[in-house]
Enzyme design. Structure first.
Site, PDB file in Angstrom:
ATOM      1  N   CYS A 111      48.479  72.027  26.705  1.00 21.85           N
ATOM      2  CA  CYS A 111      49.149  73.282  27.090  1.00 21.85           C
ATOM      3  C   CYS A 111      48.403  74.518  26.595  1.00 21.85           C
ATOM      4  O   CYS A 111      48.584  75.612  27.134  1.00 21.85           O
ATOM      5  CB  CYS A 111      50.578  73.301  26.560  1.00 21.85           C
ATOM      6  SG  CYS A 111      51.525  71.934  27.222  1.00 21.85           S
ATOM      7  N   HIS A 262      53.307  80.187  27.602  1.00 18.77           N
ATOM      8  CA  HIS A 262      53.300  78.847  28.185  1.00 18.77           C
ATOM      9  C   HIS A 262      54.726  78.487  28.608  1.00 18.77           C
ATOM     10  O   HIS A 262      55.700  79.018  28.066  1.00 18.77           O
ATOM     11  CB  HIS A 262      52.770  77.858  27.140  1.00 18.77           C
ATOM     12  CG  HIS A 262      52.872  76.445  27.585  1.00 18.77           C
ATOM     13  ND1 HIS A 262      52.290  76.008  28.748  1.00 18.77           N
ATOM     14  CD2 HIS A 262      53.514  75.381  27.053  1.00 18.77           C
ATOM     15  CE1 HIS A 262      52.561  74.726  28.905  1.00 18.77           C
ATOM     16  NE2 HIS A 262      53.306  74.316  27.892  1.00 18.77           N
ATOM     17  N   ASN A 292      56.771  72.406  33.816  1.00 20.95           N
ATOM     18  CA  ASN A 292      55.637  72.613  32.916  1.00 20.95           C
ATOM     19  C   ASN A 292      54.373  72.093  33.596  1.00 20.95           C
ATOM     20  O   ASN A 292      54.243  70.895  33.808  1.00 20.95           O
ATOM     21  CB  ASN A 292      55.911  71.863  31.597  1.00 20.95           C
ATOM     22  CG  ASN A 292      54.803  72.037  30.570  1.00 20.95           C
ATOM     23  OD1 ASN A 292      53.741  72.586  30.872  1.00 20.95           O
ATOM     24  ND2 ASN A 292      55.046  71.551  29.365  1.00 20.95           N
TER      25      ASN A 292
HETATM   26  N1  ACO Z   1      68.608  63.667  31.623  1.00 21.35           N
HETATM   27  C1  ACO Z   1      69.751  63.369  30.983  1.00 21.35           C
HETATM   28  N2  ACO Z   1      69.798  63.051  29.674  1.00 21.35           N
HETATM   29  C2  ACO Z   1      68.630  63.045  28.999  1.00 21.35           C
HETATM   30  C3  ACO Z   1      67.404  63.343  29.616  1.00 21.35           C
HETATM   31  C4  ACO Z   1      67.420  63.648  30.976  1.00 21.35           C
HETATM   32  N3  ACO Z   1      66.296  63.975  31.664  1.00 21.35           N
HETATM   33  N4  ACO Z   1      66.428  63.259  28.691  1.00 21.35           N
HETATM   34  C5  ACO Z   1      67.009  62.911  27.529  1.00 21.35           C
HETATM   35  N5  ACO Z   1      68.345  62.777  27.713  1.00 21.35           N
HETATM   36  C6  ACO Z   1      69.376  62.432  26.738  1.00 21.35           C
HETATM   37  C7  ACO Z   1      68.815  61.733  25.526  1.00 21.35           C
HETATM   38  O1  ACO Z   1      68.712  60.349  25.761  1.00 21.35           O
HETATM   39  C8  ACO Z   1      69.854  62.071  24.472  1.00 21.35           C
HETATM   40  O2  ACO Z   1      70.950  61.205  24.648  1.00 21.35           O
HETATM   41  P1  ACO Z   1      71.783  60.669  23.349  1.00 21.35           P
HETATM   42  O3  ACO Z   1      72.327  61.898  22.698  1.00 21.35           O
HETATM   43  O4  ACO Z   1      72.819  59.787  23.974  1.00 21.35           O
HETATM   44  O5  ACO Z   1      70.785  59.947  22.502  1.00 21.35           O
HETATM   45  C9  ACO Z   1      70.337  63.468  24.862  1.00 21.35           C
HETATM   46  O6  ACO Z   1      69.950  63.646  26.222  1.00 21.35           O
HETATM   47  C10 ACO Z   1      69.741  64.583  24.008  1.00 21.35           C
HETATM   48  O7  ACO Z   1      68.334  64.365  23.957  1.00 21.35           O
HETATM   49  P2  ACO Z   1      67.414  65.281  23.079  1.00 21.35           P
HETATM   50  O8  ACO Z   1      66.003  64.774  23.171  1.00 21.35           O
HETATM   51  O9  ACO Z   1      68.025  65.450  21.726  1.00 21.35           O
HETATM   52  O10 ACO Z   1      67.527  66.660  23.869  1.00 21.35           O
HETATM   53  P3  ACO Z   1      66.957  68.066  23.459  1.00 21.35           P
HETATM   54  O11 ACO Z   1      68.034  69.048  23.432  1.00 21.35           O
HETATM   55  O12 ACO Z   1      66.031  67.987  22.264  1.00 21.35           O
HETATM   56  O13 ACO Z   1      66.037  68.444  24.722  1.00 21.35           O
HETATM   57  C11 ACO Z   1      63.746  68.459  25.456  1.00 21.35           C
HETATM   58  C12 ACO Z   1      64.956  67.610  25.079  1.00 21.35           C
HETATM   59  C13 ACO Z   1      64.112  69.318  26.656  1.00 21.35           C
HETATM   60  C14 ACO Z   1      62.598  67.546  25.834  1.00 21.35           C
HETATM   61  C15 ACO Z   1      63.350  69.368  24.266  1.00 21.35           C
HETATM   62  O14 ACO Z   1      63.284  68.608  23.092  1.00 21.35           O
HETATM   63  C16 ACO Z   1      62.038  70.091  24.462  1.00 21.35           C
HETATM   64  O15 ACO Z   1      61.900  70.962  25.297  1.00 21.35           O
HETATM   65  N6  ACO Z   1      61.038  69.815  23.601  1.00 21.35           N
HETATM   66  C17 ACO Z   1      59.761  70.535  23.635  1.00 21.35           C
HETATM   67  C18 ACO Z   1      58.926  70.257  24.855  1.00 21.35           C
HETATM   68  C19 ACO Z   1      57.563  70.913  24.690  1.00 21.35           C
HETATM   69  O16 ACO Z   1      57.439  72.025  24.196  1.00 21.35           O
HETATM   70  N7  ACO Z   1      56.493  70.248  25.034  1.00 21.35           N
HETATM   71  C20 ACO Z   1      55.202  70.792  24.700  1.00 21.35           C
HETATM   72  C21 ACO Z   1      54.366  71.026  25.784  1.00 21.35           C
HETATM   73  S1  ACO Z   1      53.973  69.593  26.676  1.00 21.35           S
HETATM   74  C22 ACO Z   1      52.300  69.277  26.406  1.00 21.35           C
HETATM   75  O17 ACO Z   1      51.624  69.780  25.583  1.00 21.35           O
HETATM   76  C23 ACO Z   1      51.736  68.203  27.231  1.00 21.35           C
END
Ligand code: ACO
Length: 336
Positions: A111, A262, A292
């Protein structure tokens, strides 16, 4: 002092629009979950057989059209999703565009790739090594994701796209496109967290021929992410690096007219903007439309912001990124 500018921004997207409802038919997810947690409403996926180099070429052709020439002295291409394990996409872009013998670099900074590319191009031009550089970020993620409930945490986030621009001295750059003087940039990385967001296989520590059906089935060939750790670090590191860069250049955050970060998660960008005291209307997001697109997100942001006539001469524009590696950075520009 020599003014070095970025100009002729352009983008290309995968041809298939995939909405959150489309994804809900492929895995257990919902428009509500994706919208609330990420801000994403749709993303674009390329047709099968289209690679990152193809999207990069489409964007670049438009950059060349705007700049009035296809003459460049070097290509810098940022991607985490190269068409093949090797060679990189820089040489494929070069040959598809019919550009002979010029050097082509690939950057693997995920990214943060476009910001790494900006610093590299800026330095290479400042040193006199090259006069005009094509910088392009491009990704085809859709073929590398686990499009199933098992992979839903990542599968819903990513889209396919490319963004490009030309970097050269202001004296030779066209004056009929929006031009951004590169004032300064700051980059960082910390490999201690490499495995918090990574794709383990294939790789040279592992014989490709030894990848077992079991490893395929258990998803070792798909990217994995510790979402919370990435989220927390993204907010902290992007804020830190922007503050550091602004203070080094004696620019206050209230002087920043546009923040083009980003696009990993709307909530990350809202938090960073808030911590930097940049009001929401000055933060330009595209994630709702494209998801993304990793190395392509920043040039796609510039392209769309230019199309919506946001920029006025002499305004400061700030950009920042965080991603796998971990890698992160920031750059500050002036509209000239
Ligand atoms: N749909 C429905 N439910 C989902 C999904 C989905 N697509 N994905 C995960 N869940 C569920 C999980 O299983 C979890 O269920 P549980 O509570 O029963 O265990 C629940 O939703 C909550 O999951 P979390 O991972 O805790 O959700 P969070 O609020 O942290 O959001 C997210 C997840 C959106 C991925 C967030 O953590 C995020 O944006 N992280 C940063 C991403 C990022 O910056 N990436 C960097 C760039 S990418 C690169 O460099 C290649």
């Amino acid at each position: 002092m020599t003014q070095i500018v970025m100009h002729s921004f352009a983008k290309a997207l995968g041809s298939r629009k995939i909405t959150n409802d489309d994804l809900s038919r492929m895995m257990e997810t919902s428009d509500e979950w994706i919208t609330q947690r990420t801000g994403i409403k749709s993303r674009f996926w390329a047709e099968p057989g289209i690679g990152s180099s193809d999207l990069a070429v489409d964007a670049t052709r438009e950059s060349f059209k705007q700049s009035g020439t296809d003459h460049v002295d070097a290509i810098i291409a940022a991607t985490l999703s190269p068409d093949h394990y090797f060679p990189g996409i820089g040489v494929l872009i070069q040959t598809k565009l019919g550009l002979k013998n010029i050097p082509a670099f690939d950057i693997r900074q995920q990214c943060s790739g476009f910001l790494y590319g900006i610093q590299m191009a800026h330095s290479l031009i400042k040193s006199g090594t090259y006069k005009r550089i094509l910088l392009v970020g491009s990704e085809v993620h859709s073929t590398g994701l686990d499009i199933s409930t098992r992979g839903r945490d990542l599968a819903v986030l990513f889209g396919d796209g490319a963004g490009s621009c030309i970097i050269e001295e202001a004296t030779t750059a066209p004056t009929n496109t929006t031009r951004f003087e590169i004032i300064d940039s700051e980059l960082h990385s910390d490999g201690a967290d490499a495995r918090e967001l990574w794709c383990e296989l294939p790789g040279s520590v592992h014989f490709t021929s030894a990848i077992t059906p079991d490893e395929f089935q258990h998803g070792a060939v798909f990217p994995k992410m510790n979402g919370r750790r990435v989220f927390e670090n993204a907010v902290k590191r992007m804020t830190e690096v922007c503050n550091s860069l602004l203070s080094k250049n004696n620019i206050k955050s209230e002087q920043v007219s546009h923040f083009i970060p980003h696009q990993a998660n709307t909530r990350i960008n809202e938090m960073v903007a808030n911590l930097l005291q940049i009001s929401p209307e000055r933060c330009f997001n595209t994630i709702q439309n494209y998801g993304n697109t990793t190395a392509a997100t920043i040039p796609i942001g510039f392209t769309d912001a230019i199309s919506s006539n946001r920029f006025k001469s002499q305004e400061f524009v700030l950009s920042a990124a965080f991603g796998s590696g971990f890698t992160w950075g920031s750059a500050i520009f002036k509209v000239v």
